[in-house]
Design an enzyme around this catalytic site. Structure first.
Site, PDB file in Angstrom:
ATOM      1  N   SER A 124      43.903  -2.635 -65.040  1.00 19.94           N
ATOM      2  CA  SER A 124      44.090  -2.683 -66.491  1.00 19.94           C
ATOM      3  C   SER A 124      42.889  -2.063 -67.198  1.00 19.94           C
ATOM      4  O   SER A 124      41.757  -2.122 -66.692  1.00 19.94           O
ATOM      5  CB  SER A 124      44.220  -4.154 -66.907  1.00 19.94           C
ATOM      6  OG  SER A 124      44.066  -4.299 -68.294  1.00 19.94           O
ATOM      7  N   TYR A 149      41.528 -13.508 -66.853  1.00 24.43           N
ATOM      8  CA  TYR A 149      42.557 -12.555 -66.409  1.00 24.43           C
ATOM      9  C   TYR A 149      41.931 -11.210 -66.074  1.00 24.43           C
ATOM     10  O   TYR A 149      42.152 -10.636 -65.007  1.00 24.43           O
ATOM     11  CB  TYR A 149      43.629 -12.373 -67.510  1.00 24.43           C
ATOM     12  CG  TYR A 149      44.444 -11.120 -67.303  1.00 24.43           C
ATOM     13  CD1 TYR A 149      45.409 -11.061 -66.307  1.00 24.43           C
ATOM     14  CD2 TYR A 149      44.206  -9.964 -68.058  1.00 24.43           C
ATOM     15  CE1 TYR A 149      46.123  -9.891 -66.071  1.00 24.43           C
ATOM     16  CE2 TYR A 149      44.917  -8.797 -67.839  1.00 24.43           C
ATOM     17  CZ  TYR A 149      45.876  -8.762 -66.850  1.00 24.43           C
ATOM     18  OH  TYR A 149      46.572  -7.611 -66.617  1.00 24.43           O
ATOM     19  N   LYS A 153      41.158  -8.667 -62.385  1.00 23.45           N
ATOM     20  CA  LYS A 153      41.381  -7.225 -62.123  1.00 23.45           C
ATOM     21  C   LYS A 153      40.091  -6.586 -61.625  1.00 23.45           C
ATOM     22  O   LYS A 153      40.100  -5.781 -60.685  1.00 23.45           O
ATOM     23  CB  LYS A 153      41.870  -6.517 -63.398  1.00 23.45           C
ATOM     24  CG  LYS A 153      43.207  -7.025 -63.929  1.00 23.45           C
ATOM     25  CD  LYS A 153      44.321  -6.808 -62.936  1.00 23.45           C
ATOM     26  CE  LYS A 153      45.668  -7.297 -63.442  1.00 23.45           C
ATOM     27  NZ  LYS A 153      46.693  -7.340 -62.388  1.00 23.45           N
TER      28      LYS A 153
HETATM   29  P1  NAD Z   1      55.282  -9.499 -65.571  1.00 23.15           P
HETATM   30  O1  NAD Z   1      54.814 -10.909 -65.723  1.00 23.15           O
HETATM   31  O2  NAD Z   1      56.528  -9.089 -66.267  1.00 23.15           O
HETATM   32  O3  NAD Z   1      55.434  -9.151 -64.020  1.00 23.15           O
HETATM   33  C1  NAD Z   1      54.693  -9.786 -63.010  1.00 23.15           C
HETATM   34  C2  NAD Z   1      55.681 -10.311 -61.992  1.00 23.15           C
HETATM   35  O4  NAD Z   1      54.974 -10.918 -60.905  1.00 23.15           O
HETATM   36  C3  NAD Z   1      56.616 -11.386 -62.559  1.00 23.15           C
HETATM   37  O5  NAD Z   1      57.943 -11.018 -62.276  1.00 23.15           O
HETATM   38  C4  NAD Z   1      56.220 -12.676 -61.828  1.00 23.15           C
HETATM   39  O6  NAD Z   1      57.342 -13.499 -61.613  1.00 23.15           O
HETATM   40  C5  NAD Z   1      55.629 -12.134 -60.543  1.00 23.15           C
HETATM   41  N1  NAD Z   1      54.587 -12.953 -59.923  1.00 23.15           N
HETATM   42  C6  NAD Z   1      53.480 -13.509 -60.484  1.00 23.15           C
HETATM   43  N2  NAD Z   1      52.751 -14.156 -59.547  1.00 23.15           N
HETATM   44  C7  NAD Z   1      53.417 -14.012 -58.370  1.00 23.15           C
HETATM   45  C8  NAD Z   1      53.170 -14.445 -57.038  1.00 23.15           C
HETATM   46  N3  NAD Z   1      52.106 -15.182 -56.717  1.00 23.15           N
HETATM   47  N4  NAD Z   1      54.058 -14.108 -56.080  1.00 23.15           N
HETATM   48  C9  NAD Z   1      55.151 -13.359 -56.381  1.00 23.15           C
HETATM   49  N5  NAD Z   1      55.435 -12.924 -57.615  1.00 23.15           N
HETATM   50  C10 NAD Z   1      54.574 -13.244 -58.601  1.00 23.15           C
HETATM   51  O7  NAD Z   1      54.071  -8.564 -65.973  1.00 23.15           O
HETATM   52  P2  NAD Z   1      54.012  -6.985 -66.203  1.00 23.15           P
HETATM   53  O8  NAD Z   1      53.713  -6.734 -67.633  1.00 23.15           O
HETATM   54  O9  NAD Z   1      55.168  -6.325 -65.566  1.00 23.15           O
HETATM   55  O10 NAD Z   1      52.679  -6.669 -65.401  1.00 23.15           O
HETATM   56  C11 NAD Z   1      52.714  -6.231 -64.058  1.00 23.15           C
HETATM   57  C12 NAD Z   1      51.288  -6.022 -63.576  1.00 23.15           C
HETATM   58  O11 NAD Z   1      50.624  -5.087 -64.412  1.00 23.15           O
HETATM   59  C13 NAD Z   1      50.426  -7.292 -63.607  1.00 23.15           C
HETATM   60  O12 NAD Z   1      49.555  -7.265 -62.497  1.00 23.15           O
HETATM   61  C14 NAD Z   1      49.639  -7.134 -64.886  1.00 23.15           C
HETATM   62  O13 NAD Z   1      48.408  -7.827 -64.815  1.00 23.15           O
HETATM   63  C15 NAD Z   1      49.420  -5.636 -64.916  1.00 23.15           C
HETATM   64  N6  NAD Z   1      49.172  -5.099 -66.251  1.00 23.15           N
HETATM   65  C16 NAD Z   1      50.080  -5.333 -67.265  1.00 23.15           C
HETATM   66  C17 NAD Z   1      49.832  -4.817 -68.541  1.00 23.15           C
HETATM   67  C18 NAD Z   1      50.789  -5.089 -69.672  1.00 23.15           C
HETATM   68  O14 NAD Z   1      50.396  -4.863 -70.823  1.00 23.15           O
HETATM   69  N7  NAD Z   1      52.008  -5.524 -69.429  1.00 23.15           N
HETATM   70  C19 NAD Z   1      48.693  -4.054 -68.764  1.00 23.15           C
HETATM   71  C20 NAD Z   1      47.804  -3.833 -67.712  1.00 23.15           C
HETATM   72  C21 NAD Z   1      48.056  -4.357 -66.463  1.00 23.15           C
HETATM   73  C1  WQD Z   2      47.742  -4.943 -79.453  1.00 18.66           C
HETATM   74  C2  WQD Z   2      47.228  -4.894 -80.876  1.00 18.66           C
HETATM   75  C3  WQD Z   2      46.291  -6.952 -81.670  1.00 18.66           C
HETATM   76  C4  WQD Z   2      50.026  -9.251 -81.711  1.00 18.66           C
HETATM   77  C5  WQD Z   2      46.576  -6.898 -73.922  1.00 18.66           C
HETATM   78  C6  WQD Z   2      45.610  -7.327 -72.860  1.00 18.66           C
HETATM   79  C7  WQD Z   2      45.281  -6.178 -71.969  1.00 18.66           C
HETATM   80  C8  WQD Z   2      46.547  -5.535 -71.413  1.00 18.66           C
HETATM   81  C9  WQD Z   2      47.523  -5.226 -72.497  1.00 18.66           C
HETATM   82  C10 WQD Z   2      47.044  -6.510 -69.303  1.00 18.66           C
HETATM   83  C11 WQD Z   2      45.906  -5.630 -81.051  1.00 18.66           C
HETATM   84  C12 WQD Z   2      47.525  -6.582 -82.465  1.00 18.66           C
HETATM   85  C13 WQD Z   2      49.085  -8.239 -81.556  1.00 18.66           C
HETATM   86  C14 WQD Z   2      50.345  -9.708 -83.029  1.00 18.66           C
HETATM   87  C15 WQD Z   2      48.805  -8.090 -83.917  1.00 18.66           C
HETATM   88  N1  WQD Z   2      47.238  -6.413 -70.536  1.00 18.66           N
HETATM   89  N2  WQD Z   2      48.491  -7.674 -82.647  1.00 18.66           N
HETATM   90  N3  WQD Z   2      49.710  -9.093 -84.084  1.00 18.66           N
HETATM   91  O1  WQD Z   2      45.329  -7.114 -76.791  1.00 18.66           O
HETATM   92  O2  WQD Z   2      45.478  -4.567 -76.715  1.00 18.66           O
HETATM   93  O3  WQD Z   2      45.967  -5.881 -74.704  1.00 18.66           O
HETATM   94  O4  WQD Z   2      47.741  -6.376 -73.310  1.00 18.66           O
HETATM   95  O5  WQD Z   2      46.188  -6.054 -68.613  1.00 18.66           O
HETATM   96  O6  WQD Z   2      44.459  -6.653 -70.951  1.00 18.66           O
HETATM   97  O7  WQD Z   2      44.427  -7.817 -73.493  1.00 18.66           O
HETATM   98  O8  WQD Z   2      47.578  -5.936 -76.545  1.00 18.66           O
HETATM   99  O9  WQD Z   2      49.802  -6.193 -77.559  1.00 18.66           O
HETATM  100  O10 WQD Z   2      48.241  -8.196 -77.515  1.00 18.66           O
HETATM  101  O11 WQD Z   2      47.729  -6.287 -79.003  1.00 18.66           O
HETATM  102  O12 WQD Z   2      48.263  -7.585 -84.901  1.00 18.66           O
HETATM  103  O13 WQD Z   2      51.134 -10.630 -83.242  1.00 18.66           O
HETATM  104  O14 WQD Z   2      48.169  -5.577 -81.716  1.00 18.66           O
HETATM  105  O15 WQD Z   2      45.301  -7.463 -82.525  1.00 18.66           O
HETATM  106  O16 WQD Z   2      45.161  -4.882 -81.954  1.00 18.66           O
HETATM  107  P1  WQD Z   2      45.977  -5.902 -76.285  1.00 18.66           P
HETATM  108  P2  WQD Z   2      48.426  -6.727 -77.622  1.00 18.66           P
END
Ligand code: NAD
Ligand code: WQD
Length: 335
Positions: A124, A149, A153
């Site tokens: 991330s 969290y 990573k």
């Molecule tokens: P998500 O929660 O939709 O998907 C994660 C999946 O993993 C879920 O389906 C959950 O049921 C499963 N899971 C969790 N722990 C588990 C375990 N111990 N064993 C088996 N399954 C398990 O999340 P997402 O948004 O699809 O994110 C996927 C990956 O990408 C995560 O590692 C997240 O940290 C990373 N990531 C997400 C974002 C984002 O903004 N969505 C940004 C950066 C990184």
């Molecule tokens: C985006 C922008 C908020 C909600 C997070 C994690 C990051 C990554 C992605 C996993 C920000 C603003 C939000 C609301 C708002 N995940 N906001 N009103 O915080 O950039 O990133 O998700 O790795 O690690 O921190 O994403 O979608 O929460 O926010 O104004 O109700 O929207 O302040 O500027 P963020 P977000």
């Protein structure tokens, strides 16, 4: 090539499974459904005409993973499985460290037993921490985070890096995602969190569907052009395709590489709100509220390395992201 996708029923995982199946990969999904619904596997089949093998299983279950590796010849792993709510991780750090670290390490141990040497990891942009200037580049030094969290990573990146030092014929690709939003064109897959969404786009979508009254924009006095925070939003289908490019790279390489997956553009909260209104021809009620703790004013990716190394770049516009997010939300809300 057979790919084991952990967390493959989740938001990014399910979109990636679709792209893998469409590209002809064999896919095995392991997901404990802690944050996903089983019918996602049916939806994947509806979209692709193919059904991935599915194990409802915790990635910390070593014997369970051994069974999966015994039943399928796994050539590579894409490891999405993790808990991902930043605020919750501050309240429940042990749960986050246990789930995220243990899952990754158990997977590595089982991969070693079965001679599997290709690992694509969901990292991330949070690993750039609060102090690096943007755009973020992969070779920036201060790799840290401001939440448990995010630290999971950072730590898994470290574990994979040390593992590669000890096993130089292994390949680990650390994909640092920026802010994925949007949905598959079918409207069958998307980001549908339980309860009140923490992230911006799912919150906007619920407001648009009339399930929440209005959006509160967290802070209008940041040192940005319109006073609201800027992020690098990228379409989840572009992100999914990025995983295929990473796999192709891993096939022919050894070592560890961190690679940003972002568009390289900063978009403010207000710009995203207005883009959503324009793309979907509607008005979104919003107010500007106080800042949210821990938010950084602005960051986006330097997206050059992904282009150079993988030949990948994002192709969808912000409008595409907003339109597809609404298509999914509409269907989910039964509209
Ligand atoms: P998500 O929660 O939709 O998907 C994660 C999946 O993993 C879920 O389906 C959950 O049921 C499963 N899971 C969790 N722990 C588990 C375990 N111990 N064993 C088996 N399954 C398990 O999340 P997402 O948004 O699809 O994110 C996927 C990956 O990408 C995560 O590692 C997240 O940290 C990373 N990531 C997400 C974002 C984002 O903004 N969505 C940004 C950066 C990184
Ligand atoms: C985006 C922008 C908020 C909600 C997070 C994690 C990051 C990554 C992605 C996993 C920000 C603003 C939000 C609301 C708002 N995940 N906001 N009103 O915080 O950039 O990133 O998700 O790795 O690690 O921190 O994403 O979608 O929460 O926010 O104004 O109700 O929207 O302040 O500027 P963020 P977000």
């Amino acid at each position: 090539m057979n790919v084991l996708v952990t967390g493959g029923a989740g938001y990014i995982g399910s979109h990636t499974v679709v792209e893998l199946l469409n590209a002809g990969y064999g896919v095995v999904v392991v997901d404990d459904l802690s944050n996903a619904k089983a019918d996602v596997i049916d939806r994947i089949e509806t979209i692709t005409g193919k059904r991935p093998a599915f194990y409802e299983m915790d990635c910390k279950d070593k014997d369970g993973l051994r069974k999966v590796f015994s039943e399928h010849k796994i050539d590579a792993i894409i490891h999405f499985a993790a808990f991902k709510a930043v605020g919750e991780s501050v309240r429940k750090p042990l749960e986050y460290y246990r789930n995220n670290l243990d899952s990754a390490m158990t997977m590595l141990e089982v991969m070693e037993e079965f001679g599997c040497k290709k690992f694509v990891f969901s990292s991330s942009a949070t690993v750039y921490g609060p102090n690096n200037p943007h755009p973020y580049k992969e070779d920036m030094k201060a790799i840290e985070s401001s939440s448990p969290y995010g630290w999971t990573k950072v730590m898994i990146e470290r574990i994979l890096t040390d593992y590669v030092t000890a096993h130089p014929d292994f390949c680990a690709v650390l994909l640092r995602y920026f802010n994925p939003i949007g949905s598959h064109d079918s409207g069958l897959l998307g980001d549908d969190p339980n309860g009140i969404p923490n992230n911006l786009m799912p919150y906007i979508a619920r407001v648009a569907a009339g399930q929440l009254e209005k959006l509160t924009i967290f802070g209008g006095d940041y040192p940005t052009p319109d006073g609201t925070c800027q992020r690098d939003y990228l379409h989840v289908v572009d992100l999914a395709v990025g995983h295929l490019r990473a796999l192709e790279y891993a096939k022919d390489h050894e070592g560890v590489e961190a690679v940003n997956l972002g568009t390289g553009n900063g978009v403010s909260v207000l710009e995203l709100v207005h883009a959503f209104e324009k793309a979907n021809n509607m008005k979104l009620p919003y107010v500007i509220g106080p800042r949210r703790d821990g938010d950084l004013p602005a960051f986006w990716a330097d997206a050059e390395k992904a282009k150079k190394l993988f030949g990948w770049e994002a192709t969808h516009t912000v409008e595409d992201m907003c339109r597809s997010a609404w298509e999914f939300a509409k269907k989910s809300a039964g509209k």
